[in-house]
Design an enzyme around this catalytic site. Structure first.
Site, PDB file in Angstrom:
ATOM      1  N   THR A  11      66.258  67.309  61.717  1.00 55.60           N
ATOM      2  CA  THR A  11      66.185  67.484  60.256  1.00 55.60           C
ATOM      3  C   THR A  11      65.575  66.252  59.610  1.00 55.60           C
ATOM      4  O   THR A  11      64.663  66.343  58.790  1.00 55.60           O
ATOM      5  CB  THR A  11      67.622  67.680  59.708  1.00 55.60           C
ATOM      6  OG1 THR A  11      68.375  68.395  60.667  1.00 55.60           O
ATOM      7  CG2 THR A  11      67.604  68.445  58.412  1.00 55.60           C
ATOM      8  N   ALA A 143      68.640  64.335  54.487  1.00 48.71           N
ATOM      9  CA  ALA A 143      67.328  64.869  54.882  1.00 48.71           C
ATOM     10  C   ALA A 143      66.970  66.079  54.011  1.00 48.71           C
ATOM     11  O   ALA A 143      65.829  66.219  53.560  1.00 48.71           O
ATOM     12  CB  ALA A 143      67.385  65.273  56.355  1.00 48.71           C
ATOM     13  N   ASP A 247      75.279  54.602  50.717  1.00 44.61           N
ATOM     14  CA  ASP A 247      75.276  55.589  51.802  1.00 44.61           C
ATOM     15  C   ASP A 247      76.668  56.171  52.017  1.00 44.61           C
ATOM     16  O   ASP A 247      76.837  57.350  52.310  1.00 44.61           O
ATOM     17  CB  ASP A 247      74.752  54.931  53.093  1.00 44.61           C
ATOM     18  CG  ASP A 247      74.166  55.975  54.043  1.00 44.61           C
ATOM     19  OD1 ASP A 247      73.561  55.597  55.058  1.00 44.61           O
ATOM     20  OD2 ASP A 247      74.321  57.180  53.754  1.00 44.61           O
ATOM     21  N   GLU A 284      77.073  61.867  64.023  1.00 44.93           N
ATOM     22  CA  GLU A 284      76.936  60.466  64.467  1.00 44.93           C
ATOM     23  C   GLU A 284      78.244  59.688  64.296  1.00 44.93           C
ATOM     24  O   GLU A 284      78.461  58.699  65.004  1.00 44.93           O
ATOM     25  CB  GLU A 284      75.806  59.759  63.687  1.00 44.93           C
ATOM     26  CG  GLU A 284      74.395  60.197  64.074  1.00 44.93           C
ATOM     27  CD  GLU A 284      73.978  59.725  65.477  1.00 44.93           C
ATOM     28  OE1 GLU A 284      72.787  59.850  65.808  1.00 44.93           O
ATOM     29  OE2 GLU A 284      74.845  59.249  66.256  1.00 44.93           O
ATOM     30  N   LYS A 401      84.849  17.057  78.775  1.00 44.28           N
ATOM     31  CA  LYS A 401      84.719  18.377  78.144  1.00 44.28           C
ATOM     32  C   LYS A 401      83.430  19.089  78.542  1.00 44.28           C
ATOM     33  O   LYS A 401      83.132  20.162  78.048  1.00 44.28           O
ATOM     34  CB  LYS A 401      84.790  18.230  76.614  1.00 44.28           C
ATOM     35  CG  LYS A 401      86.127  17.707  76.162  1.00 44.28           C
ATOM     36  CD  LYS A 401      86.414  17.669  74.676  1.00 44.28           C
ATOM     37  CE  LYS A 401      85.329  17.601  73.724  1.00 44.28           C
ATOM     38  NZ  LYS A 401      85.768  17.393  72.338  1.00 44.28           N
ATOM     39  N   LYS A 403      80.559  18.698  77.629  1.00 45.35           N
ATOM     40  CA  LYS A 403      79.765  19.029  76.431  1.00 45.35           C
ATOM     41  C   LYS A 403      78.819  17.873  76.166  1.00 45.35           C
ATOM     42  O   LYS A 403      79.218  16.802  75.752  1.00 45.35           O
ATOM     43  CB  LYS A 403      80.692  19.122  75.212  1.00 45.35           C
ATOM     44  CG  LYS A 403      81.214  20.492  74.856  1.00 45.35           C
ATOM     45  CD  LYS A 403      81.974  20.360  73.500  1.00 45.35           C
ATOM     46  CE  LYS A 403      82.464  21.685  72.974  1.00 45.35           C
ATOM     47  NZ  LYS A 403      83.156  21.539  71.697  1.00 45.35           N
TER      48      LYS A 403
HETATM   49  N1  C2G Z   1      85.975  24.872  64.987  1.00 50.99           N
HETATM   50  C1  C2G Z   1      86.226  25.900  64.089  1.00 50.99           C
HETATM   51  N2  C2G Z   1      85.320  26.891  63.927  1.00 50.99           N
HETATM   52  C2  C2G Z   1      84.165  26.886  64.626  1.00 50.99           C
HETATM   53  C3  C2G Z   1      83.900  25.843  65.533  1.00 50.99           C
HETATM   54  C4  C2G Z   1      84.832  24.834  65.702  1.00 50.99           C
HETATM   55  O1  C2G Z   1      87.276  25.932  63.443  1.00 50.99           O
HETATM   56  N3  C2G Z   1      83.279  27.894  64.429  1.00 50.99           N
HETATM   57  C5  C2G Z   1      86.993  23.819  65.157  1.00 50.99           C
HETATM   58  C6  C2G Z   1      87.492  23.757  66.590  1.00 50.99           C
HETATM   59  O2  C2G Z   1      88.520  24.730  66.809  1.00 50.99           O
HETATM   60  C7  C2G Z   1      88.026  22.336  66.662  1.00 50.99           C
HETATM   61  C8  C2G Z   1      87.109  21.562  65.699  1.00 50.99           C
HETATM   62  O3  C2G Z   1      86.429  22.544  64.899  1.00 50.99           O
HETATM   63  O4  C2G Z   1      89.365  22.318  66.148  1.00 50.99           O
HETATM   64  C9  C2G Z   1      86.066  20.743  66.425  1.00 50.99           C
HETATM   65  O5  C2G Z   1      85.320  21.623  67.215  1.00 50.99           O
HETATM   66  P1  C2G Z   1      84.718  21.039  68.592  1.00 50.99           P
HETATM   67  O6  C2G Z   1      83.898  19.855  68.300  1.00 50.99           O
HETATM   68  O7  C2G Z   1      84.107  22.165  69.351  1.00 50.99           O
HETATM   69  O8  C2G Z   1      86.080  20.563  69.259  1.00 50.99           O
HETATM   70  P2  C2G Z   1      86.386  20.663  70.836  1.00 50.99           P
HETATM   71  O9  C2G Z   1      85.151  20.443  71.586  1.00 50.99           O
HETATM   72  O10 C2G Z   1      87.103  21.946  71.002  1.00 50.99           O
HETATM   73  O11 C2G Z   1      87.295  19.347  71.054  1.00 50.99           O
HETATM   74  O12 C2G Z   1      91.127  16.842  72.287  1.00 50.99           O
HETATM   75  C10 C2G Z   1      90.678  18.034  71.657  1.00 50.99           C
HETATM   76  C11 C2G Z   1      89.190  18.180  71.829  1.00 50.99           C
HETATM   77  O13 C2G Z   1      88.509  16.983  71.482  1.00 50.99           O
HETATM   78  C12 C2G Z   1      88.686  19.348  70.955  1.00 50.99           C
END
Ligand code: C2G
Length: 486
Positions: A11, A143, A247, A284, A401, A403
């Site tokens: 349709t 449609a 919609d 849908e 960590k 990171k």
């Molecule tokens: N955070 C948040 N929302 C996000 C990202 C981060 O609330 N979208 C918060 C995390 O939960 C944390 C803070 O921001 O409480 C810092 O984030 P990170 O740098 O990622 O901290 P992290 O690597 O988890 O290190 O000893 C504890 C560690 O050092 C925590």
């Protein structure tokens, strides 16, 4: 004059074909069903569009190559469940130079992808730089009424506004007025989930309820979809716009809507299968249910109407029982603050009672400082009078960590110290330092995002309040890095 390919002779596909052909474009419509193509080519009448004459200029074919190769625009108007397989079929005949438009509504259950992402996933062969400009075409458009030439508005959404505008230009001088919107996911979420709200409205009228109940379901349905969309990082105004509110209203209040009609039969006692069979066309809303439930869970968003429809459709619970439960739920304020703010406010009220200076501490790498971090720091500071941030050193971040920070410790420290929420930044060099920090800095309250829920409860033995605050769900450093990489 443009060359248009339309995938799907249903349709909606036929209505689009009619409108575009009438304003002078060359339109070819594909269907995989030979006798459907033969009937349409000979009569130019569609069984679901009674009284509507489809222009002779529209040609129908089962040849998908003929429908795609060399076209300026290709509209995907097949039912959502066939979107992936159809994209596979067109792949050899489609190029990134063409304007691809998804006019179907739904979310793929197995991947939780929106339909533009499904088509991109198939056509791009994993090359994320390709097919990022597929247009979502969605809005309050039955449609039958478009085919009848009635004034209609629709949203053309694309991350690249040029492509969205291409579609707006295409429909000029027709009964369809197109509005552009860059928030393609917001538009697609609306289009998919509003069909579930329409089912709910249909069920309600099938149960004999009236306009009051329908208005409640529409209004609260928009609130649910907005909550989900916001959690997914979409733009709030999309949900108040044509693809959202527009919609939902048109689908939930009209018997043109198959979802509404199917819902009504279910409310009257039909099983979902019987109702779909009786409607005789794709519903849908039923297809979108599993994905909607999964998305609500994934983004931790409360969607009571969607889950109520799911209980009726997927779990076979009687509509009357479910509706009673829905109307008897815990009472909420209409200005439903986000969970983050509700949690934060209740904690602040609790802590305001304390006398003297409350000292708060939090820990983190805070690399590529973003608004999720700021949300956390703002709420941490509001829990007391003095906020200390123990900032992970480069070595602690990397070694402990895993990171690797983009900014080094000094750079991250400068950023944090510039925030009005932060009173002092100290180095975090080990996991163990927290206990001694509590003493050395005379801490009253320890705060972390709730991704750490429970991990630091032992600090309560140091006579410290341990508080985990909801993270800001849609943002993360990894997400930023990925987006920049793309
Ligand atoms: N955070 C948040 N929302 C996000 C990202 C981060 O609330 N979208 C918060 C995390 O939960 C944390 C803070 O921001 O409480 C810092 O984030 P990170 O740098 O990622 O901290 P992290 O690597 O988890 O290190 O000893 C504890 C560690 O050092 C925590």
């Amino acid at each position: 004059m443009k060359k248009i390919g339309i995938l799907g002779a249903g349709t909606w596909g036929s209505a689009i074909a009619k409108v575009l052909c009438e304003i002078g474009n060359a339109v070819t419509v594909w269907s995989p069903i030979q006798d459907e193509v033969d009937t349409l080519n000979s009569t130019h009448l569609h069984k679901n569009l009674p009284g509507v004459k489809i222009p002779e200029g529209v040609s129908y074919t089962t040849d998908i190559k003929l429908t795609c190769e060399g076209m300026d625009y290709i509209f995907f108007v097949v039912p959502s469940v066939f979107m992936r397989s159809t994209a596979e079929k067109v792949k050899p005949y489609v190029s990134a130079a063409q304007t691809l438009v998804i006019a179907s509504k739904g979310i793929e259950d197995s991947t939780l992808m929106t339909l533009t992402d499904v088509v991109k996933d198939v056509l791009s062969d994993g090359d994320r730089s390709k097919f990022n400009d597929i247009v979502a075409f969605s809005g309050p458009a039955h449609a039958e009424e478009v085919a009848g030439g009635m004034p209609t508005t629709i949203v053309s959404a694309c991350k690249r506004m040029k492509k969205a505008e291409d579609v707006e230009i295409l429909f000029r001088n027709s009964c369809v007025r197109v509005y552009t919107n860059p928030d393609v996911y917001g538009v697609e979420i609306c289009g998919a989930i509003k069909n579930i709200i329409a089912l709910a409205c249909g069920i309600s009228s099938g149960l004999g309820f009236g306009d009051n109940t329908r208005a409640a379901l529409i209004t609260r349905g928009i609130a649910e979809i907005t909550r989900l969309g916001m959690a997914m990082g979409c733009a709030e105004q999309t949900f108040a716009g044509l693809a959202g509110t527009g919609d939902i209203v048109v689908t939930s209040t009209s018997m043109h809507s198959r979802n509404n009609r199917a819902g009504c039969l279910i409310g009257k006692g039909y099983t979902p299968e019987e109702a779909i069979k009786a409607v005789g066309m794709v519903v849908e809303g039923v297809n979108a249910l599993p994905a909607a439930i999964k998305l609500a869970k994934k983004y931790n968003v409360e969607m009571p109407i969607v889950s109520s429809v799911n209980m009726i459709i997927s779990e076979g619970i009687k509509p009357k029982e479910v509706l009673a439960k829905l109307m008897g739920r815990g009472y909420k304020s209409e200005l439903n603050k986000s969970d983050i703010d509700v949690a934060f406010e209740s904690i602040v009220m609790k802590n305001r009672k304390k006398s003297g200076m409350t000292r708060v501490i939090t820990y983190g790498s805070f690399d590529l400082l973003h608004y999720g971090h700021i949300n956390l720091l703002r709420r941490a500071k509001a829990l007391g009078d003095y906020l200390i941030v123990a900032l992970s050193t480069d070595e602690f971040s990397e070694v402990q960590k895993n990171k690797k920070c983009y900014f080094n410790y000094e750079q991250r420290k400068v950023l944090l110290e510039s925030l009005r929420f932060v009173d002092l930044v100290i180095p975090e060099e080990s996991w163990e330092q927290k206990k001694s920090d509590m003493k050395e800095f005379r801490i009253d309250t320890f705060v972390m995002g709730d991704d750490w829920e429970g991990k630091f409860d032992y600090l309560e033995n140091e006579n410290v309040d341990v508080i985990y605050l909801p993270r800001t769900p849609e943002i993360s450093t990894e997400k930023i890095k990925k987006a920049i990489a793309e």
